[in-house]
Motif scaffolding. Structure first.
Motif, mmCIF file in Angstrom:
data_model
loop_
_atom_site.group_PDB
_atom_site.id
_atom_site.type_symbol
_atom_site.label_atom_id
_atom_site.label_comp_id
_atom_site.label_asym_id
_atom_site.label_seq_id
_atom_site.Cartn_x
_atom_site.Cartn_y
_atom_site.Cartn_z
ATOM 1 N N ASN A 157 13.894 90.922 56.765
ATOM 2 C CA ASN A 157 13.669 91.441 55.413
ATOM 3 C C ASN A 157 12.332 92.161 55.332
ATOM 4 O O ASN A 157 12.222 93.245 54.730
ATOM 5 C CB ASN A 157 13.723 90.292 54.402
ATOM 6 C CG ASN A 157 13.793 90.790 52.976
ATOM 7 O OD1 ASN A 157 14.183 91.929 52.732
ATOM 8 N ND2 ASN A 157 13.426 89.942 52.034
ATOM 9 N N ALA A 158 11.299 91.579 55.945
ATOM 10 C CA ALA A 158 9.980 92.225 55.976
ATOM 11 C C ALA A 158 10.052 93.549 56.734
ATOM 12 O O ALA A 158 9.431 94.548 56.342
ATOM 13 C CB ALA A 158 8.954 91.295 56.626
ATOM 14 N N PHE A 159 10.846 93.563 57.821
ATOM 15 C CA PHE A 159 10.986 94.795 58.607
ATOM 16 C C PHE A 159 11.685 95.887 57.801
ATOM 17 O O PHE A 159 11.308 97.060 57.865
ATOM 18 C CB PHE A 159 11.773 94.504 59.886
ATOM 19 C CG PHE A 159 12.175 95.746 60.647
ATOM 20 C CD1 PHE A 159 11.231 96.488 61.330
ATOM 21 C CD2 PHE A 159 13.494 96.169 60.643
ATOM 22 C CE1 PHE A 159 11.603 97.643 62.017
ATOM 23 C CE2 PHE A 159 13.868 97.313 61.328
ATOM 24 C CZ PHE A 159 12.914 98.051 62.009
ATOM 25 N N ARG A 160 12.730 95.513 57.020
ATOM 26 C CA ARG A 160 13.451 96.512 56.228
ATOM 27 C C ARG A 160 12.538 97.164 55.194
ATOM 28 O O ARG A 160 12.572 98.382 54.996
ATOM 29 C CB ARG A 160 14.656 95.862 55.534
ATOM 30 C CG ARG A 160 15.844 95.628 56.439
ATOM 31 C CD ARG A 160 17.090 95.325 55.621
ATOM 32 N NE ARG A 160 16.952 94.076 54.886
ATOM 33 C CZ ARG A 160 17.325 92.889 55.358
ATOM 34 N NH1 ARG A 160 17.860 92.798 56.573
ATOM 35 N NH2 ARG A 160 17.177 91.804 54.638
ATOM 36 N N ILE A 161 11.715 96.350 54.539
ATOM 37 C CA ILE A 161 10.778 96.906 53.556
ATOM 38 C C ILE A 161 9.764 97.812 54.252
ATOM 39 O O ILE A 161 9.441 98.902 53.764
ATOM 40 C CB ILE A 161 10.062 95.776 52.806
ATOM 41 C CG1 ILE A 161 11.062 94.925 52.030
ATOM 42 C CG2 ILE A 161 9.011 96.349 51.853
ATOM 43 C CD1 ILE A 161 11.739 95.627 50.892
ATOM 44 N N ALA A 162 9.253 97.350 55.406
ATOM 45 C CA ALA A 162 8.273 98.154 56.148
ATOM 46 C C ALA A 162 8.898 99.473 56.603
ATOM 47 O O ALA A 162 8.247 100.533 56.583
ATOM 48 C CB ALA A 162 7.751 97.366 57.341
ATOM 49 N N LYS A 163 10.194 99.415 57.013
ATOM 50 C CA LYS A 163 10.878 100.633 57.458
ATOM 51 C C LYS A 163 10.997 101.632 56.310
ATOM 52 O O LYS A 163 10.809 102.840 56.500
ATOM 53 C CB LYS A 163 12.251 100.272 58.016
ATOM 54 C CG LYS A 163 12.997 101.445 58.627
ATOM 55 C CD LYS A 163 14.253 100.979 59.347
ATOM 56 C CE LYS A 163 15.262 100.403 58.385
ATOM 57 N NZ LYS A 163 16.554 100.058 59.033
ATOM 58 N N ALA A 164 11.319 101.123 55.120
ATOM 59 C CA ALA A 164 11.414 102.012 53.960
ATOM 60 C C ALA A 164 10.056 102.636 53.639
ATOM 61 O O ALA A 164 9.963 103.826 53.303
ATOM 62 C CB ALA A 164 11.931 101.229 52.750
ATOM 63 N N ARG A 165 8.997 101.833 53.760
ATOM 64 C CA ARG A 165 7.643 102.363 53.513
ATOM 65 C C ARG A 165 7.304 103.440 54.542
ATOM 66 O O ARG A 165 6.767 104.501 54.190
ATOM 67 C CB ARG A 165 6.626 101.223 53.564
ATOM 68 C CG ARG A 165 5.182 101.690 53.516
ATOM 69 C CD ARG A 165 4.226 100.508 53.541
ATOM 70 N NE ARG A 165 4.422 99.650 54.699
ATOM 71 C CZ ARG A 165 3.942 99.919 55.900
ATOM 72 N NH1 ARG A 165 3.244 101.019 56.119
ATOM 73 N NH2 ARG A 165 4.139 99.073 56.900
ATOM 74 N N ILE A 166 7.606 103.167 55.799
ATOM 75 C CA ILE A 166 7.305 104.134 56.863
ATOM 76 C C ILE A 166 8.088 105.427 56.649
ATOM 77 O O ILE A 166 7.562 106.528 56.863
ATOM 78 C CB ILE A 166 7.625 103.513 58.236
ATOM 79 C CG1 ILE A 166 6.654 102.362 58.533
ATOM 80 C CG2 ILE A 166 7.542 104.561 59.340
ATOM 81 C CD1 ILE A 166 7.053 101.518 59.724
ATOM 82 N N ARG A 167 9.344 105.306 56.206
ATOM 83 C CA ARG A 167 10.159 106.500 55.975
ATOM 84 C C ARG A 167 9.532 107.372 54.884
ATOM 85 O O ARG A 167 9.470 108.603 55.013
ATOM 86 C CB ARG A 167 11.574 106.094 55.570
ATOM 87 C CG ARG A 167 12.526 107.286 55.436
ATOM 88 C CD ARG A 167 13.889 106.866 54.935
ATOM 89 N NE ARG A 167 14.522 105.900 55.828
ATOM 90 C CZ ARG A 167 14.788 104.642 55.522
ATOM 91 N NH1 ARG A 167 14.479 104.178 54.325
ATOM 92 N NH2 ARG A 167 15.364 103.837 56.392
ATOM 93 N N GLN A 168 9.072 106.718 53.806
ATOM 94 C CA GLN A 168 8.439 107.491 52.727
ATOM 95 C C GLN A 168 7.154 108.166 53.211
ATOM 96 O O GLN A 168 6.865 109.315 52.864
ATOM 97 C CB GLN A 168 8.135 106.571 51.540
ATOM 98 C CG GLN A 168 9.351 105.970 50.876
ATOM 99 C CD GLN A 168 10.280 107.025 50.297
ATOM 100 O OE1 GLN A 168 9.824 108.003 49.704
ATOM 101 N NE2 GLN A 168 11.577 106.846 50.482
ATOM 102 N N ARG A 169 6.374 107.433 54.013
ATOM 103 C CA ARG A 169 5.149 108.038 54.556
ATOM 104 C C ARG A 169 5.472 109.203 55.484
ATOM 105 O O ARG A 169 4.765 110.219 55.502
ATOM 106 C CB ARG A 169 4.340 106.982 55.315
ATOM 107 C CG ARG A 169 3.589 106.020 54.416
ATOM 108 C CD ARG A 169 2.619 105.184 55.211
ATOM 109 N NE ARG A 169 1.657 106.034 55.909
ATOM 110 C CZ ARG A 169 0.792 105.590 56.822
ATOM 111 N NH1 ARG A 169 0.796 104.307 57.142
ATOM 112 N NH2 ARG A 169 -0.054 106.401 57.394
ATOM 113 N N ALA A 170 6.549 109.065 56.255
ATOM 114 C CA ALA A 170 6.937 110.153 57.157
ATOM 115 C C ALA A 170 7.346 111.391 56.374
ATOM 116 O O ALA A 170 6.965 112.525 56.722
ATOM 117 C CB ALA A 170 8.079 109.686 58.062
#
Length: 522
Positions: A169-182
């Motif tokens: 769950n922590a990874f999914r949130i982090a992935k969404a954050r990284i996608r927005q930053r990208a």
């Protein structure tokens, strides 16, 4: 040639100063924030930590400050350097060709808009990501703290599966954050470099018409690349700054938590003071209290009680009668709903918390020991106490002998929460700590509950010396431990049913009779 080396040395010294000063500022700011947050946390009432997971708060304290440290000490330095490059590049662009530079400036709103849009989303997702990271840390800490229980019930497979879900769950949130930053970085670079491409096209047409020279266009393109690279770097930095903003918001949320018990003296008003020395007389008048969220289930109802100075009063009753709640209210861990508590005739609500709690020494039902030596744990009540005072308190608490048998005696280090000691040993150290405080009022919450029969007998023999010259309130479920009290108060469902000696209560109170018969005849 000499000027070149002077410039190189200047650049090197400037880079050193920038890195050192910005990193120093980052470390200094984070250290100050840590101290401020910790000082605020340890002054919050215990109810706050019952409603919020302590391990989650610990994660905020460590993980969020680490992010701030990284951003302030590193990212800010990068942002400063690229901001200077951006400003300098824009100045050079205008000096080289004002027309083409104006075209680039017209494209800046197109760059800023997605930065603001994605920046807000990155900040929101950063906070969610930190919350999930806190869940991971809390779960690990909880299981490691209770490792014996985990292993005793063969709970490892379930915990492993659940932890995998929490981590995912922590990874999914982090992935969404990284996608927005990208996306933020991609759009910023694309728009900036697109503007540079348009400028090159317009500049090429001007060269063909002879309005500018090829050398001017080449210089302008070079400066444009500097501006584009600086803008791209700043867009990445903005993502990091938004992440830091999410962490800072979590920390400031803790700092803005108001104490449940605002004191008059904390607001600068004149507060009352206790007489010196404190005699220890306690008067409780029509005291009522309900725990937060349980208003329909009062823990205490209209309780009125007087304890004389130097008296030993036992509190008995079934579980949930309100005995431990009364101790919490005496120490002002919670604000009373109605009524008041007076010590030597002074309303405790008028006292500072420090002055109030100096009147009490507490032995909790679950002994609280800290990482450190045995002597450190006993000396916790009075850090300036001498070794002789520590050993004297340990002897009265019947702890000296087993402490001497430890590998380094009083200098033996204890694990977290006194790991390695038996329940009875922990309790006797807790009693020694309370004795060392030498407070006028002693609160014993099931102080002998974890002791074996021999140790309990020794403690009972020491009780006259322990309680001499001080007011003592004793909570006990085992009536044998309070038969020698001056008086006993019987509580049930938050109400005071009767007060008297053991013999009086055996004659007059049915609940006390029932409890006594179950224990003395069972």
């Amino acid at each position: 040639m000499g000027l070149f080396f002077v410039l190189v040395l200047g650049l090197a010294f400037g880079s050193f100063a920038r890195f050192y000063l910005v990193s120093w500022i980052g470390e200094r700011v984070v250290a100050d924030i840590r101290v401020k947050v910790f000082n605020h946390l340890i002054d919050l009432h215990p109810g706050f930590f019952e409603q919020n997971r302590a391990l989650e708060i610990q994660s905020r304290f460590t993980a969020d400050t680490t992010i701030l440290q990284s951003v302030i000490g590193s990212t800010v330095s990068i942002a400063l350097r690229n901001t200077l490059m951006l400003i300098g590049g824009l100045i050079l662009l205008f000096i080289t060709n004002a027309k083409l530079a104006s075209i680039i400036l017209l494209g800046f709103p197109l760059v800023i808009a997605p930065i603001l849009f994605f920046g807000r989303r990155v900040r929101h997702l950063s906070r969610l990501s930190q919350d999930r990271v806190a869940d991971v840390g809390s779960y690990v800490g909880e299981n490691l703290t209770q490792i014996k229980t985990v292993q005793a019930f063969n709970h490892q497979p379930h915990d492993q599966r659940f932890f995998a879900e929490v981590s995912e769950n922590a990874f999914r949130i982090a992935k969404a954050r990284i996608r927005q930053r990208a996306w933020l970085t991609t759009l910023a670079i694309s728009l900036v470099m697109g503007a540079v491409g348009i400028v090159i096209w317009v500049g090429g047409l001007d060269v063909i018409r002879g309005a500018i020279t090829p050398g001017e266009l080449a210089a302008f393109v070079f400066y444009s690349m500097l501006v584009g690279l600086a803008a791209g770097a700043i867009s990445e930095v903005i993502g990091e700054l938004q992440r830091a903003a999410g962490s800072a918001a979590r920390l400031f949320e803790l700092l803005h938590t108001e104490p449940e018990l605002p004191r008059r003296d904390d607001r600068g008003d004149t507060s009352q003071t206790l007489p010196h020395p404190v005699q220890g007389e306690i008067r409780i008048e029509q005291l009522s209290f309900s725990y937060p969220g349980r208003a329909e289930l009062p823990a205490l109802s209209d309780l009125t009680l007087e304890v004389k100075a130097g008296e030993t009063l036992a509190l008995v009753g079934p579980s949930g009668a309100g005995k431990s709640t009364l101790f919490d209210l005496l120490l002002h861990f919670y604000p009373p709903g109605n009524g008041r508590i007076l010590i030597d005739g002074v309303d405790t609500a008028e006292l500072s918390l420090e002055a109030l709690r100096r009147c009490f020494a507490l032995v909790p039902q679950d002994p609280a020991l800290f990482h450190g030596t045995v002597a450190d744990n006993i000396r916790y009540a009075r850090p300036d106490a001498s070794q002789e005072d520590v050993e004297r308190a340990a002897r009265i608490a019947q702890a000296h002998e087993f402490i001497q048998r430890l590998p380094q005696g009083y200098d033996t280090g204890l694990g977290d929460a006194g790991l390695g000691l038996s329940g009875g040993q922990k309790q006797r150290i807790s009693i020694a700590r309370a004795l060392l405080a030498d407070a006028p009022i002693l609160l014993l919450d099931e102080a002998t509950s974890a002791l074996d029969a021999e140790s309990e007998s020794l403690i009972q023999q020491a009780m006259p010396a322990v309680t001499a010259g001080r007011t003592t309130l004793v909570i006990a479920h085992r009536l044998a431990t309070v038969r020698n009290a001056d008086r006993t108060a019987v509580l049930d469902q938050g109400r005071l049913l009767a007060v008297g000696t053991h013999e009086e209560l055996m004659r007059e109170n049915s609940l006390y009779q029932r409890l006594a018969n179950l224990q003395f005849r069972g």
